[in-house]
Design a protein around this motif. Structure first.
Motif, short mmCIF file in Angstrom:
data_model
loop_
_atom_site.label_atom_id
_atom_site.label_comp_id
_atom_site.label_asym_id
_atom_site.label_seq_id
_atom_site.Cartn_x
_atom_site.Cartn_y
_atom_site.Cartn_z
N ALA A 136 -41.86 16.39 -71.31
CA ALA A 136 -42.33 17.78 -71.29
C ALA A 136 -42.42 18.35 -72.71
CB ALA A 136 -41.40 18.62 -70.43
N LEU A 166 -46.05 19.39 -73.71
CA LEU A 166 -46.29 20.84 -73.80
C LEU A 166 -46.55 21.27 -75.25
CD1 LEU A 166 -43.60 22.16 -71.27
CD2 LEU A 166 -46.07 22.23 -70.98
N TYR A 175 -52.33 27.68 -70.64
CA TYR A 175 -52.54 26.38 -70.00
C TYR A 175 -51.20 25.64 -69.85
CZ TYR A 175 -55.13 21.97 -69.15
OH TYR A 175 -55.65 20.83 -68.61
N ALA A 176 -50.39 25.67 -70.92
CA ALA A 176 -49.08 25.00 -70.91
C ALA A 176 -48.14 25.66 -69.90
CB ALA A 176 -48.46 25.04 -72.30
N ALA A 177 -48.24 26.99 -69.74
CA ALA A 177 -47.38 27.69 -68.77
C ALA A 177 -47.71 27.26 -67.34
CB ALA A 177 -47.55 29.20 -68.93
N ILE A 178 -49.00 27.03 -67.07
CA ILE A 178 -49.40 26.55 -65.72
C ILE A 178 -48.82 25.15 -65.49
CG2 ILE A 178 -51.36 25.94 -64.24
CD1 ILE A 178 -53.01 28.03 -65.87
N GLU A 179 -48.87 24.32 -66.52
CA GLU A 179 -48.27 22.97 -66.40
C GLU A 179 -46.78 23.07 -66.11
OE1 GLU A 179 -50.88 19.74 -68.82
OE2 GLU A 179 -49.35 20.74 -70.00
N ALA A 180 -46.10 24.01 -66.79
CA ALA A 180 -44.65 24.18 -66.61
C ALA A 180 -44.33 24.61 -65.18
CB ALA A 180 -44.11 25.19 -67.62
N ARG A 181 -45.20 25.46 -64.61
CA ARG A 181 -44.96 25.90 -63.22
C ARG A 181 -44.99 24.69 -62.27
NH1 ARG A 181 -48.31 28.77 -58.72
NH2 ARG A 181 -49.90 27.36 -59.49
N SER A 182 -45.96 23.80 -62.45
CA SER A 182 -46.03 22.59 -61.62
C SER A 182 -44.86 21.66 -61.89
CB SER A 182 -47.32 21.83 -61.90
OG SER A 182 -48.41 22.57 -61.46
N MET A 183 -44.37 21.70 -63.11
CA MET A 183 -43.25 20.83 -63.48
C MET A 183 -42.01 21.12 -62.66
SD MET A 183 -41.55 20.51 -67.22
CE MET A 183 -39.98 19.69 -67.35
N ILE A 184 -41.87 22.37 -62.17
CA ILE A 184 -40.71 22.71 -61.32
C ILE A 184 -40.72 21.81 -60.08
CG2 ILE A 184 -39.59 24.55 -59.98
CD1 ILE A 184 -41.11 26.57 -61.83
N ALA A 185 -41.90 21.65 -59.47
CA ALA A 185 -42.02 20.78 -58.29
C ALA A 185 -41.72 19.33 -58.65
CB ALA A 185 -43.41 20.90 -57.69
N GLY A 186 -42.20 18.90 -59.83
CA GLY A 186 -41.93 17.54 -60.30
C GLY A 186 -40.45 17.30 -60.50
N ALA A 187 -39.75 18.31 -61.05
CA ALA A 187 -38.31 18.18 -61.33
C ALA A 187 -37.50 18.13 -60.04
CB ALA A 187 -37.84 19.34 -62.21
N PRO A 227 -54.34 21.54 -65.10
CA PRO A 227 -52.91 21.65 -65.46
C PRO A 227 -51.98 21.70 -64.25
CG PRO A 227 -54.02 23.74 -65.81
CD PRO A 227 -55.09 22.76 -65.47
N VAL A 228 -52.49 22.12 -63.07
CA VAL A 228 -51.60 22.24 -61.90
C VAL A 228 -51.14 20.84 -61.46
CG1 VAL A 228 -51.41 23.08 -59.53
CG2 VAL A 228 -52.73 24.38 -61.20
N GLY A 277 -49.27 18.95 -64.55
CA GLY A 277 -47.92 19.44 -64.83
C GLY A 277 -46.83 18.73 -64.04
N LEU A 278 -47.18 18.26 -62.84
CA LEU A 278 -46.19 17.53 -62.02
C LEU A 278 -45.61 16.35 -62.80
CD1 LEU A 278 -48.14 17.21 -58.64
CD2 LEU A 278 -46.18 18.70 -59.05
N LEU A 282 -45.03 15.93 -65.84
CA LEU A 282 -44.10 16.21 -66.95
C LEU A 282 -42.67 15.88 -66.53
CD1 LEU A 282 -45.44 19.57 -68.41
CD2 LEU A 282 -46.13 17.24 -68.91
N ALA A 283 -42.45 15.77 -65.20
CA ALA A 283 -41.12 15.41 -64.69
C ALA A 283 -41.18 14.09 -63.94
CB ALA A 283 -40.60 16.53 -63.80
N SER A 300 -31.79 16.81 -63.22
CA SER A 300 -33.14 17.24 -62.80
C SER A 300 -33.14 18.70 -62.32
CB SER A 300 -33.69 16.30 -61.74
OG SER A 300 -32.85 16.32 -60.62
N LEU A 352 -33.60 20.34 -65.38
CA LEU A 352 -35.01 20.16 -65.78
C LEU A 352 -35.90 21.23 -65.12
CD1 LEU A 352 -36.74 18.15 -67.47
CD2 LEU A 352 -37.14 16.88 -65.36
N ALA A 404 -38.23 24.16 -66.87
CA ALA A 404 -39.62 24.47 -66.52
C ALA A 404 -39.81 25.96 -66.19
CB ALA A 404 -40.05 23.60 -65.34
N TRP A 453 -42.33 28.38 -68.12
CA TRP A 453 -43.37 29.03 -67.31
C TRP A 453 -43.36 30.55 -67.50
CZ3 TRP A 453 -42.26 30.47 -61.64
CH2 TRP A 453 -43.36 31.11 -61.05
#
Lengths: 113, 142
Positions: free
Chosen positions: A41, A45, A56-68, B41-42, B45-46, B48-49, B95, B98, B102, B106
């Motif tokens: 990240a 980022l 654009y990076a903030a939108i990626e970070a929002r999706s990163m929550i789901a990834g984490a 990015p939606v 962004g996934l 990134l983790a 995580s 993590l 994020a 955000w």
């Protein structure tokens, strides 16, 4: 091509740094915290902000929550398979990546899209 | 439980083990960027983790612990697998940190200075992760 190479080198260096910190730490459960470090990240980022911008990076970070959160379920499954089901690290951690993909892409399809 | 940082461990790690992590780390950074470029990015962004480096790390933890036991003359040890399982348990706690990282990026990135946001986000990740780990080790949790 130059940008991709730069991205590769920066990503590789930051990930290696966090991995080295994890290697040197004891006990192992504490070192494991660094297995979920925001290394990819930070690299991604940072470069995204430079090239596309903060919004654009903030939108990626929002999706990163789901990834984490998917990572949390993934790591818990890996731990369970190795501790309780006596599966070795490589098959447990590689096969469980399917769970991460299902959770992350499922959240994307249902909530984020 | 006491936390130790042992520099001598770093010297025992082979160059190709560092190389594998560098390659995987670089590859997932490139892939995350390409996915964001292609699908937006939606979805990007996934990743990134995405736990790209985790399988390599856990496998090395198991291998090192097994080798350590073999040097001590214990050939049929479960210690390697247990160490990798503990490493994974720690990653599950990390995580959550993590996700906190994020959330900070955000919410604050569009408003504040980039360097300050990253500094805060890393601090929150570390603080949240260590706090969860401490709570998991405390007596009242068991």
């Amino acid at each position: 091509m130059i940008q991709l190479t730069f991205r590769f080198i920066v990503g590789g260096l930051i990930v290696s740094l966090f991995a080295a910190i994890s290697d040197a730490l004891k006990p192992k459960s504490f070192a494991g915290l660094f297995g979920a470090a925001p290394s990819v990240a930070l690299a991604t980022l940072g470069l995204t902000i430079l090239t596309v911008g903060k919004a654009y990076a903030a939108i990626e970070a929002r999706s990163m929550i789901a990834g984490a959160l998917s990572f949390c379920l993934y790591a818990a499954l890996c731990s369970h398979l190795m501790m309780r089901n006596k599966v070795h690290a490589a098959p447990a951690t590689i096969s469980s990546l399917v769970l991460w993909l299902i959770c992350a892409l499922g959240t994307w399809a249902i909530v984020l899209r | 439980m006491e936390v130790n940082f042992d520099f001598s461990t770093l010297a025992k790690i082979k160059w190709y083990e560092y190389g594998i992590r560098f390659l995987l780390g670089g590859a997932i950074t490139v892939v995350a960027g390409l996915l964001a470029k292609q699908f937006g990015p939606v979805l990007g962004g996934l990743f990134l983790a995405f736990p790209a480096i985790f399988p390599a790390g856990a496998t090395l933890v198991e291998k090192h612990e097994r080798e350590k036991k073999q040097k001590a003359g214990i050939t049929n040890s479960i210690r390697g697998r247990q160490a990798a399982a503990l490493d994974a348990r720690g990653a599950a706690m990390g995580s959550i940190g993590l996700a906190c990282f994020a959330i900070v990026v955000w919410k604050l990135l569009p408003l504040w200075n980039t360097g300050l946001v990253f500094f805060m986000a890393v601090g929150i990740w570390l603080a949240a992760s260590v706090l969860i780990w401490r709570v998991s080790k405390s007596h009242w949790w068991r």
